[in-house]
Design a protein around this motif. Structure first.
Motif, PDB file in Angstrom:
ATOM      1  N   ALA A   1     -18.649  -3.165   4.653  1.00 19.24           N
ATOM      2  CA  ALA A   1     -17.851  -4.343   5.002  1.00 19.24           C
ATOM      3  C   ALA A   1     -16.899  -4.055   6.156  1.00 19.24           C
ATOM      4  N   VAL A   2     -16.174  -2.956   6.056  1.00 21.57           N
ATOM      5  CA  VAL A   2     -15.212  -2.612   7.117  1.00 21.57           C
ATOM      6  C   VAL A   2     -15.929  -2.391   8.440  1.00 21.57           C
ATOM      7  N   ALA A   3     -17.077  -1.727   8.393  1.00 22.53           N
ATOM      8  CA  ALA A   3     -17.812  -1.453   9.626  1.00 22.53           C
ATOM      9  C   ALA A   3     -18.226  -2.742  10.324  1.00 22.53           C
ATOM     10  N   TYR A   4     -18.676  -3.738   9.569  1.00 26.50           N
ATOM     11  CA  TYR A   4     -19.135  -4.973  10.214  1.00 26.50           C
ATOM     12  C   TYR A   4     -17.983  -5.861  10.655  1.00 26.50           C
ATOM     13  N   VAL A   5     -16.855  -5.782   9.985  1.00 26.01           N
ATOM     14  CA  VAL A   5     -15.669  -6.467  10.514  1.00 26.01           C
ATOM     15  C   VAL A   5     -15.260  -5.833  11.837  1.00 26.01           C
ATOM     16  N   PHE A   6     -15.241  -4.518  11.869  1.00 28.84           N
ATOM     17  CA  PHE A   6     -14.844  -3.775  13.064  1.00 28.84           C
ATOM     18  C   PHE A   6     -15.851  -3.931  14.207  1.00 28.84           C
ATOM     19  N   MET A   7     -17.160  -3.983  13.891  1.00 28.12           N
ATOM     20  CA  MET A   7     -18.184  -4.012  14.937  1.00 28.12           C
ATOM     21  C   MET A   7     -18.530  -5.414  15.407  1.00 28.12           C
ATOM     22  N   VAL A   8     -18.490  -6.398  14.507  1.00 27.38           N
ATOM     23  CA  VAL A   8     -19.029  -7.728  14.820  1.00 27.38           C
ATOM     24  C   VAL A   8     -17.949  -8.809  14.792  1.00 27.38           C
TER      25      VAL A   8
ATOM     26  N   ALA B   1     -19.397  -9.866   5.189  1.00 30.21           N
ATOM     27  CA  ALA B   1     -18.076  -9.620   5.784  1.00 30.21           C
ATOM     28  C   ALA B   1     -17.749 -10.512   6.981  1.00 30.21           C
ATOM     29  N   PRO B   2     -18.640 -10.655   7.992  1.00 29.76           N
ATOM     30  CA  PRO B   2     -18.277 -11.524   9.115  1.00 29.76           C
ATOM     31  C   PRO B   2     -18.079 -12.984   8.704  1.00 29.76           C
ATOM     32  N   ILE B   3     -18.922 -13.482   7.766  1.00 28.14           N
ATOM     33  CA  ILE B   3     -18.794 -14.873   7.323  1.00 28.14           C
ATOM     34  C   ILE B   3     -17.492 -15.070   6.553  1.00 28.14           C
ATOM     35  N   ILE B   4     -17.232 -14.191   5.601  1.00 26.62           N
ATOM     36  CA  ILE B   4     -15.993 -14.296   4.822  1.00 26.62           C
ATOM     37  C   ILE B   4     -14.774 -14.195   5.733  1.00 26.62           C
ATOM     38  N   SER B   5     -14.808 -13.262   6.654  1.00 28.43           N
ATOM     39  CA  SER B   5     -13.673 -13.080   7.568  1.00 28.43           C
ATOM     40  C   SER B   5     -13.467 -14.299   8.445  1.00 28.43           C
ATOM     41  N   SER B   6     -14.551 -14.868   8.974  1.00 27.40           N
ATOM     42  CA  SER B   6     -14.437 -16.071   9.816  1.00 27.40           C
ATOM     43  C   SER B   6     -13.891 -17.240   9.006  1.00 27.40           C
ATOM     44  N   ALA B   7     -14.361 -17.380   7.766  1.00 24.93           N
ATOM     45  CA  ALA B   7     -13.868 -18.472   6.914  1.00 24.93           C
ATOM     46  C   ALA B   7     -12.397 -18.290   6.587  1.00 24.93           C
ATOM     47  N   LEU B   8     -11.970 -17.064   6.328  1.00 27.56           N
ATOM     48  CA  LEU B   8     -10.565 -16.801   6.011  1.00 27.56           C
ATOM     49  C   LEU B   8      -9.665 -17.087   7.206  1.00 27.56           C
ATOM     50  N   VAL B   9     -10.129 -16.756   8.396  1.00 32.01           N
ATOM     51  CA  VAL B   9      -9.348 -17.062   9.601  1.00 32.01           C
ATOM     52  C   VAL B   9      -9.274 -18.565   9.808  1.00 32.01           C
TER      53      VAL B   9
END
Length: 443
Positions: free
Chosen positions: A258-265, A389-397
């Motif tokens: 999860a952390v890697a894909y938040v950091f990379m993508v 991770a990218p979907i959850i992070s985008s939704a949270l933002v």
């Protein structure tokens, strides 16, 4: 001693190095394809395939197609794992490489929404599914091929070579992406130049295929065959390790993914759209961090071989949790220097746990069912971690118009992995030699 395809004798050490190198090259090319899609999803696909949506909705839709690849990975893991345990590791890895390369090349020629309407994202998703299936067969198989050729005292080191393909593929994808963008006239890259890196995949896979065709089958699988221990339904037998151990092993790996894909993508989209960072600057930050990630994996796998995995993995998990507290707030300052430091910190910390997680998962299963069991854990972990991770992070933002929710999410998932690792290592011997497992399975 063994022989190469010309019939010349190779020492055991030369043969092992050839296999490790072939696995590194193959995984690098497969991750190149996978990460190339991630970068394009963050920066290009919302405009090319979802132009009728708002920028935020288009980005979420593009990341959804990125996640489809993760959903398809367990399918690849189950199929390739079954045949990898039934007919061998080598041939399944050749097929997985071909699937990934062909799908990525075809993405480079898919018409956009303006040309064929809704069929454009449909074709994109279908090819992403093929990518996911191909990578689902690669991750476990490459680790097993390298680890099962290794001497008993260097199994973490050899299992780490395919892990190095992840940052190497990321760097290669970003270099090609940046170079193509820099050489194109203004606007041309977003319009059609993004296709060039995907078309290049065909050439790169041909090179990787030529290398992979000339390696020997895994000694562990050959031993299983010679002792007539090939399982009819290897996944069923792999599940006999128990739900608790499988669950703990799965929990152990989700944070790194999860952390890697938040950091990379995710940061490419968040940094450009929310914080007005230059796109090329962020890609360079990710690439330099990935170089550090790549370069430090042999060091950490060497530490694991000498001192064991337990302390190293738990310490790395704690460091990852602490850095997740700092990572996005450092980006939010708007300082290029602090942002660069945030990315470089990720490049230093992520490999501590990533370098040995493949070996930890593989050592959970005996050789006769190792491909199936390892594939299942790896791909479920990839979905629960990196795919979402990218979907959850985008939704949270989108919900909060800030990154605090994303930071809380990363802290929570890091705690899950840390607790899982501590419990798992207390229940099992983390440095148990897979050689002993192989011997037991073949006996």
């Amino acid at each position: 001693m063994t022989t190469n395809h010309h019939g010349r004798a190779l020492s055991d050490q030369q043969a092992r190095r050839r296999v490790a190198s072939a696995m590194l090259v193959g995984t690098t090319l497969e991750w190149y394809d996978f990460f190339l899609y991630g970068t394009a999803a963050a920066l290009i696909f919302n405009k090319q395939f979802f132009p009728s949506l708002s920028p935020a909705a288009g980005t979420l839709a593009a990341f959804s197609t990125f996640a489809v690849g993760f959903v398809a990975r367990p399918i690849g893991g189950l199929v390739f794992g079954h045949f990898g345990d039934r007919v061998g590791r080598r041939n399944t890895l050749i097929v997985s490489l071909l699937m990934m390369g062909i799908a990525s090349t075809l993405i480079g020629v898919v018409p956009n929404y303006a040309s064929i309407g809704v069929w454009a994202p449909v074709l994109l998703v279908l090819l992403r599914v093929v990518q996911g299936i191909g990578l689902g067969g690669e991750g476990a198989g490459a680790t097993l091929m390298s680890m099962e050729h290794a001497p008993a005292d260097k199994r973490n080191l050899y299992a780490g070579f395919p892990q190095m393909g992840t940052p190497a593929g990321l760097v290669l994808a970003n270099i090609v992406f940046l170079t193509t963008n820099a050489l194109m006239p203004s606007g041309a890259f977003d319009a059609w130049g993004w296709r060039i890196p995907f078309l290049l995949s065909g050439v790169l896979v041909a090179v990787g295929l030529a290398i992979r065709l000339h390696i020997e089958e895994s000694p562990s699988f050959s031993k299983v065959v010679s002792h007539h221990k090939v399982e009819t339904f290897p996944l069923r037998e792999a599940l006999r390790v128990g739900v608790v151990r499988m669950g703990l092993t799965l929990g152990l790996m989700v944070a790194n993914s999860a952390v890697a894909y938040v950091f990379m993508v995710f940061t490419l989209s968040y940094g450009t759209k929310q914080l007005d960072y230059n796109r090329s600057f962020l890609i360079v930050c990710v690439s330099v961090a990935a170089v550090i990630w790549f370069a430090t994996i042999p060091w950490w796998t060497g530490v694991a071989d000498r001192s064991g995995r337990r302390t190293m993995f738990v310490g790395g998990s704690i460091a990852l949790l602490i850095w997740c507290v700092l990572f996005l707030p450092m980006m939010n300052t708007g300082s290029a220097v602090l942002t660069a430091v945030a990315f470089l910190g990720m490049g230093l910390i992520i490999p501590v746990t990533h370098s040995v997680q493949g070996a930890i998962i593989a050592d959970t299963f005996p050789a006769a069912v190792r491909y199936s069991g390892t594939s299942l854990v790896l791909q479920l972990g990839a979905i629960l971690g990196g795919g979402l991770a990218p979907i959850i992070s985008s939704a949270l933002v989108g919900e909060s118009d800030g990154s605090a929710g994303v930071t809380v999410y990363l802290i929570a998932i890091c705690l899950i992995s840390l607790v899982s690792a501590v419990i798992l290592f207390r229940r099992t011997e983390p440095s148990a030699s897979a050689t002993q497992v192989d011997e037991a399975s073949a006996a």
